[in-house]
Design an enzyme around this catalytic site. Structure first.
Site, PDB file in Angstrom:
ATOM      1  N   GLY A 121       0.852  -1.191   0.000  1.00 23.66           N
ATOM      2  CA  GLY A 121       0.000   0.000   0.000  1.00 23.66           C
ATOM      3  C   GLY A 121       0.878   1.227   0.000  1.00 23.66           C
ATOM      4  N   ARG A 122       1.391   1.531   1.196  1.00 21.59           N
ATOM      5  CA  ARG A 122       2.155   2.757   1.426  1.00 21.59           C
ATOM      6  C   ARG A 122       3.313   2.970   0.440  1.00 21.59           C
ATOM      7  NH1 ARG A 122       2.937   4.567   6.721  1.00 21.59           N
ATOM      8  NH2 ARG A 122       2.288   2.503   7.401  1.00 21.59           N
ATOM      9  N   TYR A 127       0.141   8.872  15.437  1.00 21.69           N
ATOM     10  CA  TYR A 127       1.337   8.019  15.587  1.00 21.69           C
ATOM     11  C   TYR A 127       2.598   8.814  15.924  1.00 21.69           C
ATOM     12  CZ  TYR A 127      -1.564   5.072  12.519  1.00 21.69           C
ATOM     13  OH  TYR A 127      -2.575   4.358  11.953  1.00 21.69           O
ATOM     14  N   CYS A 166     -10.483  21.855  17.255  1.00 15.99           N
ATOM     15  CA  CYS A 166     -10.458  22.249  18.666  1.00 15.99           C
ATOM     16  C   CYS A 166      -9.886  21.149  19.539  1.00 15.99           C
ATOM     17  CB  CYS A 166     -11.866  22.605  19.129  1.00 15.99           C
ATOM     18  SG  CYS A 166     -12.461  24.044  18.291  1.00 15.99           S
TER      19      CYS A 166
HETATM   20  N1  LLP Z   1      -1.885  -6.123   4.380  1.00 18.61           N
HETATM   21  C1  LLP Z   1      -2.447  -6.090   5.600  1.00 18.61           C
HETATM   22  C2  LLP Z   1      -3.030  -7.312   6.140  1.00 18.61           C
HETATM   23  C3  LLP Z   1      -2.463  -4.899   6.327  1.00 18.61           C
HETATM   24  O1  LLP Z   1      -3.003  -4.879   7.544  1.00 18.61           O
HETATM   25  C4  LLP Z   1      -1.882  -3.728   5.782  1.00 18.61           C
HETATM   26  C5  LLP Z   1      -1.908  -2.465   6.507  1.00 18.61           C
HETATM   27  C6  LLP Z   1      -1.310  -3.810   4.500  1.00 18.61           C
HETATM   28  C7  LLP Z   1      -1.329  -5.018   3.832  1.00 18.61           C
HETATM   29  C8  LLP Z   1      -0.690  -2.621   3.819  1.00 18.61           C
HETATM   30  O2  LLP Z   1       0.395  -2.126   4.507  1.00 18.61           O
HETATM   31  P1  LLP Z   1       1.332  -1.054   3.791  1.00 18.61           P
HETATM   32  O3  LLP Z   1       2.001  -1.723   2.636  1.00 18.61           O
HETATM   33  O4  LLP Z   1       0.498   0.062   3.356  1.00 18.61           O
HETATM   34  O5  LLP Z   1       2.310  -0.636   4.839  1.00 18.61           O
HETATM   35  N2  LLP Z   1      -2.582   3.819   9.337  1.00 18.61           N
HETATM   36  C9  LLP Z   1      -1.206   3.379   9.491  1.00 18.61           C
HETATM   37  C10 LLP Z   1      -0.915   2.122   8.734  1.00 18.61           C
HETATM   38  C11 LLP Z   1      -1.843   0.999   9.088  1.00 18.61           C
HETATM   39  C12 LLP Z   1      -1.597  -0.196   8.248  1.00 18.61           C
HETATM   40  C13 LLP Z   1      -2.711  -1.152   8.377  1.00 18.61           C
HETATM   41  N3  LLP Z   1      -2.507  -2.345   7.626  1.00 18.61           N
HETATM   42  C14 LLP Z   1      -0.260   4.522   9.111  1.00 18.61           C
HETATM   43  O6  LLP Z   1      -0.741   5.594   8.787  1.00 18.61           O
HETATM   44  O7  LLP Z   1       0.954   4.348   9.174  1.00 18.61           O
END
Ligand code: LLP
Length: 413
Positions: A261-262, A302, A341
């Protein structure tokens, strides 16, 4: 940027199509020896046009809810190329996913397996599933986004996994033939992946000896992103460590899935904000912008770092890198805060930045992932606009919400 702000107003998310495609392609090329399915993690940036862009590159999707399945369908993604990895799948969501024909259910517990199987049976359908295994490996990231340690709510402990396969491996409606691991995110080295993979490969061999064949391995996501310049290993550096461990299995037909994702979206997006006011209070200078924790929760939730810089600066303030501390002349120390706020409504604390004035545009970098998708309407602030830049054109991909949008679901009794 001033043209975009003029046309679409602020706060506004601005994404680059070219960067999305480039990040996807880097990952796909790095892992090509495994011929993997890249299931884009919709939760990082959920706009249909973003999903569509990645689907056009060949991505499947990682879904965690019926809502995300809905988005994937609207984006034209084949559900068979999707994993459904919700942590608490409702019966309705399971039914929708079965009807759509999602590729794999990533199963979180014995109870969930039984439920998916029973619902599939009641619908006279057969589905494929992977057991989410918790390998008890520390991904060395924020505790809120650590998932592969034993004390988290995710998956089944690796010690118990074998018995789950033994108990459910012959189910007729839910074919348990895969393993899913996701350690957390962001993960800034290949080492946690390697450590957990070694454990998983031993499990796969032990299962094989017992006649249980694993034909799909989903390594999850978590690959890092450069919130600061050069913070993250290249896709090829992760792949260099991971690919050799899996090449043999992949060449014998094991389907390898990744859920990035990220790493694809974070640096494909910025958040464009306008400076409303500047004030000093005690020792502090506050730069109050027209968006804060409502449009970008990561700093307050975070303590995450996002590089923030004015869009228009003097030559001496053109940044060469994104870093926590910028060594440039005449910077001033400020807190960048939002209009909400709450004292916790900040985007940056004690940050050195070029001086700004009321009305200036500032950009918050690395905003493409978990920015808009975690935005909220707290303080009755409408959600911002999203714009996709493709070469020289800027297209609105989500219009700014109106006050009527805010209240349209409420019954004015
Ligand atoms: N697969 C699973 C099972 C996940 O739980 C997640 C993310 C991903 C893939 C994708 O992860 P990535 O490649 O995007 O790192 N809100 C947080 C991140 C939460 C991630 C939740 N799960 C932040 O802003 O850092």
């Amino acid at each position: 940027m001033s043209q975009i702000a003029e046309q679409f107003d602020t706060p506004c998310y601005v994404y680059s199509r070219a960067t999305l495609v480039e990040h996807y392609t880097r990952l796909a090329e790095a892992f090509a020896p495994l011929d993997p399915l890249l299931c884009y993690s919709i939760k990082s940036c959920s706009n249909i046009s973003i999903c569509k862009t990645l689907a056009e590159c060949g991505a499947g999707m990682d879904l965690v809810s019926g809502g995300e399945l809905h988005r994937a369908k609207l984006a034209g993604v084949d559900p068979a190329q999707c994993v459904y990895a919700g942590v608490g799948k409702s019966d309705a969501e399971i039914r929708q996913s079965l009807e759509a024909g999602v590729g794999w259910f990533n199963i979180e517990s014995e109870a969930e397996f039984e439920n998916v199987s029973a619902i599939a049976k009641s619908m006279n359908l057969i589905c494929k599933a992977a057991l989410r295994v918790n390998p008890d490996v520390d991904p060395k990231t924020h505790r809120y986004t650590t998932t592969g340690k034993k004390e988290t709510k995710f998956g089944v402990d690796i010690e118990r996994a074998k018995s789950v396969f033994e108990q459910y491996g012959n189910d007729e409606h839910c074919i348990l033939c895969g393993i899913h691991v996701h350690l957390g995110s962001p993960i800034y080295s290949a080492e946690p992946y390697v450590t957990s993979l070694r454990k998983i490969l031993i499990l796969i061999d032990e299962l094989d000896v017992r006649g249980i064949k694993i034909n799909m391995l989903d390594l999850g996501g978590g690959f890092g992103a450069d919130y600061e310049s050069d913070q993250t290993p290249l896709a090829s550096e992760y792949a260099k460590e991971i690919v050799p461990l899996l090449q043999d299995h992949a060449s014998k037909g094991m389907k390898i899935i990744l859920e990035p994702g990220r790493t694809i979206t974070a640096n494909a997006g910025i958040l464009l904000l306008k400076v409303l006011y500047i004030k000093t209070s005690g020792e502090k200078t506050f730069v109050t912008c027209d968006g804060g924790m409502n449009v970008m929760m990561r700093p307050s939730h975070y303590g995450a770092f996002h590089f923030i810089w004015p869009c228009s600066v003097k030559d001496e303030h053109v940044p060469q890198r994104r870093a926590k501390e910028m060594d440039l002349p005449d910077l001033i120390m400020v807190d960048v805060v939002g209009p909400i706020c709450e004292t916790g409504d900040f985007l940056a604390i004690d940050r050195l930045m070029p001086p700004v004035s009321r009305g200036d545009l500032i950009a918050l970098f690395g905003a493409g992932a978990y920015g808009m998708s975690m935005s909220n309407r707290y303080n009755s602030m409408p959600l911002p606009a999203e714009v996709l830049v493709d070469q020289t054109s800027s297209k609105l991909i989500r219009r700014r919400e109106t006050y009527d949008d805010l209240t349209s679901h409420e019954l004015n009794l």
